[in-house]
Design a protein around this motif. Structure first.
Motif, PDB file in Angstrom:
ATOM      1  N   TYR A 281      72.751  55.853  69.125  1.00 30.84           N
ATOM      2  CA  TYR A 281      71.716  55.928  70.486  1.00 30.84           C
ATOM      3  C   TYR A 281      71.518  57.116  70.831  1.00 30.84           C
ATOM      4  CZ  TYR A 281      69.980  54.903  75.115  1.00 30.84           C
ATOM      5  OH  TYR A 281      69.088  54.849  76.006  1.00 30.84           O
ATOM      6  N   MET A 282      72.576  58.029  71.043  1.00 31.57           N
ATOM      7  CA  MET A 282      72.169  59.463  71.457  1.00 31.57           C
ATOM      8  C   MET A 282      71.164  60.095  70.191  1.00 31.57           C
ATOM      9  SD  MET A 282      75.927  60.820  73.030  1.00 31.57           S
ATOM     10  CE  MET A 282      76.105  62.051  71.863  1.00 31.57           C
TER      11      MET A 282
ATOM     12  N   ASP B 126      63.757  60.510  69.426  1.00 32.24           N
ATOM     13  CA  ASP B 126      62.665  59.826  70.125  1.00 32.24           C
ATOM     14  C   ASP B 126      62.319  58.589  68.994  1.00 32.24           C
ATOM     15  OD1 ASP B 126      61.349  58.634  71.969  1.00 32.24           O
ATOM     16  OD2 ASP B 126      59.319  59.897  71.544  1.00 32.24           O
ATOM     17  N   ALA B 127      63.311  58.029  68.148  1.00 35.53           N
ATOM     18  CA  ALA B 127      63.156  57.147  67.265  1.00 35.53           C
ATOM     19  C   ALA B 127      64.022  55.856  67.384  1.00 35.53           C
ATOM     20  CB  ALA B 127      63.237  57.721  65.843  1.00 35.53           C
ATOM     21  N   PRO B 128      63.637  55.096  68.080  1.00 35.53           N
ATOM     22  CA  PRO B 128      64.503  53.853  68.151  1.00 35.53           C
ATOM     23  C   PRO B 128      64.815  53.019  67.070  1.00 35.53           C
ATOM     24  CG  PRO B 128      62.303  53.136  69.033  1.00 35.53           C
ATOM     25  CD  PRO B 128      62.201  54.666  68.491  1.00 35.53           C
TER      26      PRO B 128
ATOM     27  N   ILE C   8      69.001  50.534  62.495  1.00 31.99           N
ATOM     28  CA  ILE C   8      69.826  50.761  61.413  1.00 31.99           C
ATOM     29  C   ILE C   8      70.971  50.493  61.778  1.00 31.99           C
ATOM     30  CG2 ILE C   8      70.394  52.296  59.848  1.00 31.99           C
ATOM     31  CD1 ILE C   8      67.607  53.566  59.984  1.00 31.99           C
ATOM     32  N   CYS C   9      71.788  51.261  62.771  1.00 32.79           N
ATOM     33  CA  CYS C   9      73.334  50.839  63.165  1.00 32.79           C
ATOM     34  C   CYS C   9      73.415  49.211  63.270  1.00 32.79           C
ATOM     35  CB  CYS C   9      73.614  51.535  64.373  1.00 32.79           C
ATOM     36  SG  CYS C   9      75.120  51.198  65.032  1.00 32.79           S
TER      37      CYS C   9
END
Length: 160
Positions: free
Chosen positions: A110-111, A117-119, A124-125
């Motif tokens: 998330y960090m 700036d790529a959600p 992927i996680c």
């Protein structure tokens, strides 16, 4: 059964293992070096993600080894044995271990997504965690079915 009945699955296990090994040995260090050189601030949340990916490879390879043992049991005609049930149990625990590693590293994903700036990085996680959980559930269901089949087979052998 013939030895060749699981040859395609054995080839797939080898290829998947080689791809993950090459990614851990070549791609992960190259990505870490590249991030350190180009953007040191980006590297801080990237390192725990890369370390988590390499740590998740350990139970992954253990699961591949037990998959190989399971395929060997199938080839030897021992698909309905306690060895197969044990292999499925270990595959289940390894898949849960991989999902657990990605769960622990998800804040770093998330960090990393916030910095870049790529959600999609968080997706992927979640994809890795979801795939591991699906494998764990599938192995648990197969383990239970196999255990019940062995009990029925044992009961029928005692009846005769």
């Amino acid at each position: 059964m013939k030895y060749g009945s699981t040859i395609i699955l054995r080839i797939a296990v080898i290829l998947i293992g080689l791809v993950v090994l090459v990614l851990c040995i070549v791609a992960v260090p190259a990505l870490a070096i590249n991030a350190t050189i180009n953007n040191p601030n980006f590297a801080k949340p990237l390192y725990p993600v890369l370390i988590g990916m390499c740590l998740a490879a350990i139970p992954f390879f253990i699961a591949l080894f037990h998959t190989w043992k399971l395929l060997k049991c199938v080839d030897n005609g021992n698909a309905f044995s306690t060895l197969a049930v044990t292999a499925l149990k270990k595959i289940k625990y390894c898949a849960l271990g991989v999902a657990g590693v990605y769960l622990l590293t998800s804040p770093f994903f998330y960090m990393l997504a916030q910095k870049d700036d790529a959600p999609g990085i968080v997706v992927i996680c979640l994809l890795f965690m979801g795939a591991s959980l699906v494998i764990a559930i599938f192995a648990a269901v197969l383990q239970r079915l196999l255990r019940e089949a062995i009990a029925i087979k044992t009961e029928n052998d005692l009846t005769v």
